[in-house]
Scaffold this motif. Sequence first.
Motif, PDB file in Angstrom:
ATOM      1  N   VAL A 263      92.087  44.548   9.501  1.00 16.78           N
ATOM      2  CA  VAL A 263      92.412  43.964  10.793  1.00 16.78           C
ATOM      3  C   VAL A 263      92.733  42.489  10.621  1.00 16.78           C
ATOM      4  O   VAL A 263      91.982  41.753   9.974  1.00 16.78           O
ATOM      5  CB  VAL A 263      91.243  44.138  11.792  1.00 16.78           C
ATOM      6  CG1 VAL A 263      91.573  43.457  13.123  1.00 16.78           C
ATOM      7  CG2 VAL A 263      90.942  45.610  12.017  1.00 16.78           C
ATOM      8  N   HIS A 264      93.874  42.085  11.167  1.00 17.88           N
ATOM      9  CA  HIS A 264      94.232  40.669  11.228  1.00 17.88           C
ATOM     10  C   HIS A 264      94.026  40.189  12.661  1.00 17.88           C
ATOM     11  O   HIS A 264      94.178  40.961  13.617  1.00 17.88           O
ATOM     12  CB  HIS A 264      95.679  40.453  10.794  1.00 17.88           C
ATOM     13  CG  HIS A 264      95.865  40.528   9.313  1.00 17.88           C
ATOM     14  ND1 HIS A 264      97.028  40.201   8.675  1.00 17.88           N
ATOM     15  CD2 HIS A 264      95.002  40.891   8.321  1.00 17.88           C
ATOM     16  CE1 HIS A 264      96.903  40.360   7.379  1.00 17.88           C
ATOM     17  NE2 HIS A 264      95.683  40.782   7.131  1.00 17.88           N
ATOM     18  N   TYR A 265      93.677  38.935  12.804  1.00 22.30           N
ATOM     19  CA  TYR A 265      93.323  38.386  14.113  1.00 22.30           C
ATOM     20  C   TYR A 265      94.272  37.247  14.473  1.00 22.30           C
ATOM     21  O   TYR A 265      94.439  36.302  13.702  1.00 22.30           O
ATOM     22  CB  TYR A 265      91.877  37.894  14.100  1.00 22.30           C
ATOM     23  CG  TYR A 265      90.890  38.988  13.789  1.00 22.30           C
ATOM     24  CD1 TYR A 265      90.383  39.796  14.801  1.00 22.30           C
ATOM     25  CD2 TYR A 265      90.479  39.236  12.472  1.00 22.30           C
ATOM     26  CE1 TYR A 265      89.482  40.827  14.515  1.00 22.30           C
ATOM     27  CE2 TYR A 265      89.581  40.256  12.185  1.00 22.30           C
ATOM     28  CZ  TYR A 265      89.088  41.042  13.209  1.00 22.30           C
ATOM     29  OH  TYR A 265      88.207  42.059  12.924  1.00 22.30           O
ATOM     30  N   GLN A 266      94.901  37.363  15.647  1.00 22.60           N
ATOM     31  CA  GLN A 266      95.813  36.324  16.120  1.00 22.60           C
ATOM     32  C   GLN A 266      95.193  35.598  17.309  1.00 22.60           C
ATOM     33  O   GLN A 266      94.775  36.225  18.281  1.00 22.60           O
ATOM     34  CB  GLN A 266      97.167  36.909  16.519  1.00 22.60           C
ATOM     35  CG  GLN A 266      98.194  35.833  16.887  1.00 22.60           C
ATOM     36  CD  GLN A 266      99.592  36.389  17.076  1.00 22.60           C
ATOM     37  OE1 GLN A 266      99.750  37.548  17.439  1.00 22.60           O
ATOM     38  NE2 GLN A 266     100.597  35.568  16.831  1.00 22.60           N
ATOM     39  N   PRO A 267      95.155  34.262  17.249  1.00 21.04           N
ATOM     40  CA  PRO A 267      94.510  33.504  18.325  1.00 21.04           C
ATOM     41  C   PRO A 267      95.314  33.523  19.623  1.00 21.04           C
ATOM     42  O   PRO A 267      96.537  33.581  19.618  1.00 21.04           O
ATOM     43  CB  PRO A 267      94.439  32.082  17.756  1.00 21.04           C
ATOM     44  CG  PRO A 267      95.550  32.012  16.764  1.00 21.04           C
ATOM     45  CD  PRO A 267      95.649  33.388  16.171  1.00 21.04           C
ATOM     46  N   ILE A 268      94.608  33.491  20.738  1.00 20.06           N
ATOM     47  CA  ILE A 268      95.203  33.413  22.076  1.00 20.06           C
ATOM     48  C   ILE A 268      94.673  32.151  22.733  1.00 20.06           C
ATOM     49  O   ILE A 268      93.452  31.957  22.844  1.00 20.06           O
ATOM     50  CB  ILE A 268      94.853  34.662  22.906  1.00 20.06           C
ATOM     51  CG1 ILE A 268      95.420  35.917  22.215  1.00 20.06           C
ATOM     52  CG2 ILE A 268      95.407  34.542  24.326  1.00 20.06           C
ATOM     53  CD1 ILE A 268      95.034  37.218  22.887  1.00 20.06           C
ATOM     54  N   LEU A 269      95.567  31.307  23.162  1.00 20.65           N
ATOM     55  CA  LEU A 269      95.228  29.970  23.645  1.00 20.65           C
ATOM     56  C   LEU A 269      95.000  29.951  25.151  1.00 20.65           C
ATOM     57  O   LEU A 269      95.785  30.522  25.922  1.00 20.65           O
ATOM     58  CB  LEU A 269      96.363  29.002  23.289  1.00 20.65           C
ATOM     59  CG  LEU A 269      96.149  27.527  23.640  1.00 20.65           C
ATOM     60  CD1 LEU A 269      95.199  26.880  22.632  1.00 20.65           C
ATOM     61  CD2 LEU A 269      97.492  26.778  23.670  1.00 20.65           C
ATOM     62  N   ASP A 270      93.921  29.286  25.576  1.00 19.64           N
ATOM     63  CA  ASP A 270      93.737  28.967  26.982  1.00 19.64           C
ATOM     64  C   ASP A 270      94.609  27.744  27.258  1.00 19.64           C
ATOM     65  O   ASP A 270      94.342  26.648  26.761  1.00 19.64           O
ATOM     66  CB  ASP A 270      92.263  28.653  27.262  1.00 19.64           C
ATOM     67  CG  ASP A 270      91.994  28.379  28.725  1.00 19.64           C
ATOM     68  OD1 ASP A 270      92.779  27.632  29.353  1.00 19.64           O
ATOM     69  OD2 ASP A 270      90.994  28.888  29.247  1.00 19.64           O
ATOM     70  N   ILE A 271      95.678  27.924  28.031  1.00 21.62           N
ATOM     71  CA  ILE A 271      96.677  26.873  28.194  1.00 21.62           C
ATOM     72  C   ILE A 271      96.088  25.644  28.881  1.00 21.62           C
ATOM     73  O   ILE A 271      96.399  24.501  28.501  1.00 21.62           O
ATOM     74  CB  ILE A 271      97.901  27.400  28.974  1.00 21.62           C
ATOM     75  CG1 ILE A 271      98.605  28.498  28.159  1.00 21.62           C
ATOM     76  CG2 ILE A 271      98.879  26.268  29.292  1.00 21.62           C
ATOM     77  CD1 ILE A 271      99.795  29.123  28.857  1.00 21.62           C
ATOM     78  N   ALA A 272      95.252  25.842  29.857  1.00 22.25           N
ATOM     79  CA  ALA A 272      94.703  24.707  30.603  1.00 22.25           C
ATOM     80  C   ALA A 272      93.846  23.805  29.717  1.00 22.25           C
ATOM     81  O   ALA A 272      93.974  22.571  29.749  1.00 22.25           O
ATOM     82  CB  ALA A 272      93.899  25.206  31.797  1.00 22.25           C
ATOM     83  N   SER A 273      92.968  24.414  28.924  1.00 25.96           N
ATOM     84  CA  SER A 273      92.080  23.611  28.067  1.00 25.96           C
ATOM     85  C   SER A 273      92.681  23.307  26.713  1.00 25.96           C
ATOM     86  O   SER A 273      92.165  22.456  25.987  1.00 25.96           O
ATOM     87  CB  SER A 273      90.752  24.347  27.877  1.00 25.96           C
ATOM     88  OG  SER A 273      90.941  25.539  27.113  1.00 25.96           O
ATOM     89  N   ARG A 274      93.763  24.024  26.359  1.00 24.33           N
ATOM     90  CA  ARG A 274      94.406  23.931  25.046  1.00 24.33           C
ATOM     91  C   ARG A 274      93.426  24.244  23.915  1.00 24.33           C
ATOM     92  O   ARG A 274      93.490  23.672  22.828  1.00 24.33           O
ATOM     93  CB  ARG A 274      95.037  22.543  24.834  1.00 24.33           C
ATOM     94  CG  ARG A 274      96.137  22.194  25.836  1.00 24.33           C
ATOM     95  CD  ARG A 274      97.336  23.109  25.694  1.00 24.33           C
ATOM     96  NE  ARG A 274      98.289  22.975  26.772  1.00 24.33           N
ATOM     97  CZ  ARG A 274      99.528  22.497  26.633  1.00 24.33           C
ATOM     98  NH1 ARG A 274      99.950  22.098  25.450  1.00 24.33           N
ATOM     99  NH2 ARG A 274     100.337  22.436  27.661  1.00 24.33           N
TER     100      ARG A 274
END
Length: 414
Positions: A188-199
């Motif tokens: 399994v590879h993991y790709q980050p998902i960004l919270d745009i408001a907090s960056r």
Amino acid sequence: MDRQNIARPLHGASQPASSFIIRGGRNCNDRYLDLDAFKYVNDVSGHQAGDALLKIVAEEVAHVARTSDRIGRLGGDELGVLLHECDSAGAVQVAEKINRRLAEIKFPGLGANHRVSASIGIVVFSAAKMNAELLLTNADIAMYQAKSKGGGGWHVYSEGEGVQERMQNRLHWEEMINRALANDGFIVHYQPILDIASRKVSHFEALVRMRAGDGGVVPPGMFMEVAESSGLIREIDRHVTGMVLARMELSRRAGRRYRFSINLSGVSINDASLLSFLREKLAQRRDLAGDVVFEITETAAVADFAAARRFMGAVRELGCTFSLDDFGVGFSSFNYVKQLPVDYVKIDGSFVRSLVDSQDDQVFVEALSKVAHGFGKKTVAEFVEDERALNMLASFGVDYAQGYFIGKPAEEIP
């Protein structure tokens, strides 16, 4: 009927025999019991029920066959019938007669709205051409051709159909998938998902890969189509979910807490064994459920809307959340966003990749963001490739961003 038996002429090699193999996988879904769904019957009702149904089917096929014919189990839920001295038209008549008899089967585990049928592959050969491996391969090709027509039918194999290579490729990847499942060959590879408001990174999407024999990595595009069509995707979904939950436990012990999204295929929505698997796993660690987001595609959810809602409702009761993936490329109705019990709506990357230069895509993404928020859902944009797109998504009120600009999939989590 095993491979050694089929390689021998019925009445001696000197007698020319115009014979056929009929190889069929039975179906049971909404209308049919196909090869994949037969495994599902075993999973849900148990192998005893599956074996009982298989015996009934074999008895019905035996009533159609003549005393000079041979019948045998090739493996799983597949039967082989060797018809002696039978031309092509006669084999087709036998195939149709088999399905008529199977349709009359009454079996408690099937329910009132289901019926048994066979996808039947027919291959002609003579006593002079008794290569068992080739005959069975061609029978497989013909059977899958019959299944591709919707099940409950037949197909006569002919040379030059242009499908033998595809069949060989399919068998290759089925073997590779089964080997990976048995020998921990999936990673399994993991790709980050960004919270745009907090960056800041909010969570990670778990993406399955296969480890190659040379130590390299096989991308999912190489094997996922075969996994879906063969039904092996159910086992992959369970396997990957187990791997992610194990990773979460290790992270917790090390004092780190991550949230993960896990992709589920459309067929897993109807997989009762997956629901049992999740209940068993999460019963052991209830605290993990709140950090699990399951992703299903819009197309898969709408294909069986009622089943999707039931499954999602049951999993949400365990404490998990849901994301509607690839929104916009399937049925594209905001009504589905309203009715499905999802927490996130994932905007398909085709609308994000050209966002900066496409007025139409901008209108769609902004409208989706507003509607989703109105329904109490959060939005995720994938395929974010640069800062300009990220800033535009922020101006539209999109909550999360995913893409190579945010971070590439990796086996290790930074």
